[in-house]
Design a protein around this motif. Structure first.
Motif, mmCIF file in Angstrom:
data_model
loop_
_atom_site.group_PDB
_atom_site.id
_atom_site.type_symbol
_atom_site.label_atom_id
_atom_site.label_comp_id
_atom_site.label_asym_id
_atom_site.label_seq_id
_atom_site.Cartn_x
_atom_site.Cartn_y
_atom_site.Cartn_z
ATOM 1 N N SER A 160 0.825 -1.210 0.000
ATOM 2 C CA SER A 160 0.000 0.000 0.000
ATOM 3 C C SER A 160 0.858 1.259 0.000
ATOM 4 N N THR A 161 1.881 1.301 0.852
ATOM 5 C CA THR A 161 2.716 2.498 0.897
ATOM 6 C C THR A 161 3.522 2.667 -0.388
ATOM 7 N N TYR B 277 -1.904 3.439 12.369
ATOM 8 C CA TYR B 277 -1.369 4.223 11.253
ATOM 9 C C TYR B 277 -1.533 3.478 9.935
ATOM 10 N N TYR B 278 -1.216 2.185 9.930
ATOM 11 C CA TYR B 278 -1.332 1.428 8.688
ATOM 12 C C TYR B 278 -2.775 1.074 8.356
ATOM 13 N N ALA B 279 -3.652 1.090 9.343
ATOM 14 C CA ALA B 279 -5.074 0.924 9.031
ATOM 15 C C ALA B 279 -5.546 2.085 8.161
ATOM 16 N N PHE B 280 -5.180 3.304 8.529
ATOM 17 C CA PHE B 280 -5.537 4.474 7.717
ATOM 18 C C PHE B 280 -4.815 4.444 6.369
ATOM 19 N N THR B 281 -3.552 4.056 6.378
ATOM 20 C CA THR B 281 -2.793 4.038 5.131
ATOM 21 C C THR B 281 -3.359 3.014 4.152
ATOM 22 N N ASN B 282 -3.711 1.838 4.640
ATOM 23 C CA ASN B 282 -4.334 0.839 3.772
ATOM 24 C C ASN B 282 -5.708 1.289 3.291
ATOM 25 N N ALA B 283 -6.442 1.983 4.169
ATOM 26 C CA ALA B 283 -7.767 2.475 3.766
ATOM 27 C C ALA B 283 -7.645 3.478 2.624
ATOM 28 N N SER B 284 -6.641 4.351 2.689
ATOM 29 C CA SER B 284 -6.471 5.317 1.601
ATOM 30 C C SER B 284 -5.955 4.656 0.340
ATOM 31 N N ALA B 285 -5.186 3.583 0.494
ATOM 32 C CA ALA B 285 -4.679 2.870 -0.689
ATOM 33 C C ALA B 285 -5.804 2.182 -1.451
ATOM 34 N N ARG B 286 -6.897 1.863 -0.763
ATOM 35 C CA ARG B 286 -8.013 1.177 -1.412
ATOM 36 C C ARG B 286 -8.656 2.020 -2.508
ATOM 37 N N VAL B 287 -8.563 3.357 -2.391
ATOM 38 C CA VAL B 287 -9.267 4.209 -3.351
ATOM 39 C C VAL B 287 -8.335 4.763 -4.428
ATOM 40 N N GLY C 298 -4.804 -5.756 4.178
ATOM 41 C CA GLY C 298 -3.962 -5.015 5.106
ATOM 42 C C GLY C 298 -4.767 -4.202 6.091
ATOM 43 N N LEU C 299 -5.850 -3.576 5.618
ATOM 44 C CA LEU C 299 -6.727 -2.808 6.501
ATOM 45 C C LEU C 299 -7.351 -3.719 7.560
ATOM 46 N N GLY C 300 -7.907 -4.842 7.123
ATOM 47 C CA GLY C 300 -8.543 -5.755 8.066
ATOM 48 C C GLY C 300 -7.566 -6.308 9.091
ATOM 49 N N LEU C 301 -6.381 -6.713 8.635
ATOM 50 C CA LEU C 301 -5.386 -7.258 9.560
ATOM 51 C C LEU C 301 -4.889 -6.194 10.532
ATOM 52 N N VAL D 126 -6.480 -3.586 11.766
ATOM 53 C CA VAL D 126 -7.484 -3.359 12.805
ATOM 54 C C VAL D 126 -7.566 -4.551 13.748
ATOM 55 N N LEU D 127 -7.571 -5.760 13.191
ATOM 56 C CA LEU D 127 -7.677 -6.964 14.017
ATOM 57 C C LEU D 127 -6.492 -7.085 14.965
ATOM 58 N N LEU D 128 -5.293 -6.898 14.461
ATOM 59 C CA LEU D 128 -4.104 -7.056 15.299
ATOM 60 C C LEU D 128 -4.021 -5.957 16.357
ATOM 61 N N ALA D 129 -4.375 -4.727 15.980
ATOM 62 C CA ALA D 129 -4.330 -3.622 16.950
ATOM 63 C C ALA D 129 -5.287 -3.869 18.107
ATOM 64 N N MET D 130 -6.492 -4.353 17.804
ATOM 65 C CA MET D 130 -7.494 -4.568 18.841
ATOM 66 C C MET D 130 -7.272 -5.856 19.624
ATOM 67 N N SER D 131 -6.253 -6.634 19.261
ATOM 68 C CA SER D 131 -5.939 -7.872 19.982
ATOM 69 C C SER D 131 -4.722 -7.737 20.881
ATOM 70 N N LEU D 132 -4.118 -6.550 20.900
ATOM 71 C CA LEU D 132 -2.936 -6.324 21.726
ATOM 72 C C LEU D 132 -3.304 -6.247 23.203
ATOM 73 N N PRO D 133 -2.318 -6.381 24.095
ATOM 74 C CA PRO D 133 -2.620 -6.249 25.535
ATOM 75 C C PRO D 133 -3.366 -4.963 25.848
ATOM 76 N N VAL D 134 -4.286 -5.044 26.784
ATOM 77 C CA VAL D 134 -5.181 -3.926 27.085
ATOM 78 C C VAL D 134 -4.437 -2.646 27.466
ATOM 79 N N PRO D 135 -3.406 -2.684 28.327
ATOM 80 C CA PRO D 135 -2.734 -1.416 28.662
ATOM 81 C C PRO D 135 -2.180 -0.693 27.438
#
Length: 415
Positions: A56-57, A334-344, A360-363, A365-374
């Motif tokens: 994407s980049t 950061y890469y969630a936004f970057t992949n989202a912009s690459a889609r268009v 890349g966008l889906g992964l 978001v998924l990986l970011a929301m699966s990281l340790p809570v703190p």
């Protein structure tokens, strides 16, 4: 065509020093505490997410050659506020990454006072950058050879002697995705070749089409070998407690004589990786200033000082494991936004299909929301605060400009 293999090798060598940093030297300890041996298959998920984000980049850099980095791409494709969120996520991730790299350096070189060693590295690397030092292809190749050679010695030593039986195992398969997110940050130096800095010659799509998979694939193979070696020699429970896994693996393998070589490699890798991180953050701040989201009169030296100050603050406030987690989470946002912009992107601007940006966008978001809570909570809070401050700065500047334009022009007396 005859020069393409040489260009591919040069491009890969240019990107490797930005990748071989805190992830390979220190990332396996917090990863093993979460998932144990499952960190090895998790690396494959991390590599896939990194590969999609690199595609994407690279495509966006080709479409917008005069814009540096994801902030500029998102602003051009998605608008102002998504770009501000992207910049905030990037700066947060870079500050935490700088802290992680510096603390890794301190753990290996100054184990009794790692924070002092980390701060010294931040200051030294900032001064090198201010003096105009750059990692050219030749210097990058030398760094890659040194670091890869030492890592090969660590792996060989770890498999040459039977390990001491470990007591218990750490981690669980339930943390597989979270660990994949944590180790994603180990791959993110790929922007060194996919989004060149201003003044650097961009790499051709034909070269990147091979160089990107080679860089990610080689990094994955190195991380897999090193991770398997230190896990075999230390076991997941001992590895989880190690501040310097490669050093401790050598000591456990009766190869303590090689520890100075690991320290040299950690120092070289630390300087190279931190230099890339600081330059990358500086580029985002420069973009914000040029677009009016920050005061336009800020000089490059002031921006460099701001980056160094944020990195030093992160060193003091965050231990290594938390810094790695925040770095991973901020970078994934950061890469969630970057992949989202690459889609268009238009089809003519694409080297790779749109599906890679979607994946890349889906992964991300998924990986970011699966990281340790703190780490996730700190990143979300930092993203909100950073975006708000950038928006406030832009609003204040717009208001002041409007008042200056609306105020009556004074004329000299007597005219």
């Amino acid at each position: 065509m005859t020069h393409k293999p040489r260009e591919i090798v040069t491009t890969v060598a240019l990107g490797l020093p930005a990748v071989l940093g805190a992830g390979v030297f220190a990332g396996f300890a917090p990863a093993a505490s979460l998932a144990g041996w499952w960190v090895l298959p998790a690396l494959a998920i991390s590599a896939l997410a990194a590969l999609c984000s690199a595609f994407s980049t690279a495509d966006q850099s080709r479409a917008y050659p005069d814009i540096g980095g994801g902030y500029g791409y998102v602003r051009a494709q998605l608008g102002v506020w998504p770009a501000r969120m992207t910049a905030s996520a990037h700066l947060l991730g870079r500050a935490a990454m700088a802290a992680a790299v510096a603390l890794m350096f301190g753990a290996y070189l100054v184990p009794d006072r790692p924070v002092v060693g980390a701060l010294a590295l931040v200051v030294t690397t900032t001064l090198l950058g201010a003096a105009g030092f750059r990692f050219t292809a030749g210097v990058s190749a030398l760094v890659s050879v040194v670091v890869l050679g030492v890592l090969a010695l660590v792996v060989a030593s770890s498999f040459s002697i039977a390990p001491v039986p470990s007591v218990g195992e750490a981690g669980t398969v339930n943390e597989l995705v979270g660990v994949a997110g944590l180790m994603f940050m180990a791959f993110t130096g790929f922007e060194r070749i996919t989004a060149p800095h201003r003044g650097e010659r961009p790499h051709s799509p034909a070269v990147l089409k091979i160089a990107i998979p080679v860089l990610i694939g080689l990094s994955f193979a190195v991380f897999l070998a090193v991770g398997a070696g230190v896990l075999r020699q230390l076991g997941s429970a001992r590895l989880a407690l190690s501040p310097a896994p490669l050093r401790d693996a050598l000591v456990a393998a009766d190869a303590a004589a090689l520890v100075p070589l690991v320290q040299i490699a950690a120092a070289v890798a630390g300087v190279a990786a931190l230099h890339f991180v600081l330059v990358s953050a500086h580029r985002t701040l420069t973009g914000l200033a040029e677009d009016g989201d920050l005061p336009t009169r800020l000089k490059p030296a002031v921006l460099s000082l701001a980056v160094a100050g944020a990195s030093a603050l992160a060193v003091v406030l965050m231990p290594l494991g938390l810094a790695l987690g925040v770095a991973a989470c901020g970078t994934l946002f950061y890469y969630a936004f970057t992949n989202a912009s690459a889609r268009v992107l238009l089809q003519n601007d694409r080297t790779w299909p749109m599906r890679t940006a979607c994946l890349g966008l889906g992964l991300s978001v998924l990986l970011a929301m699966s990281l340790p809570v703190p780490a996730m909570l700190i990143s979300i809070a930092g993203l909100g605060v950073g975006t708000g401050l950038i928006g406030l700065s832009a609003s204040v500047r717009t208001s002041l400009r409007g008042k200056r334009e609306a105020s009556p022009q004074r004329t000299p007396q007597g005219l």
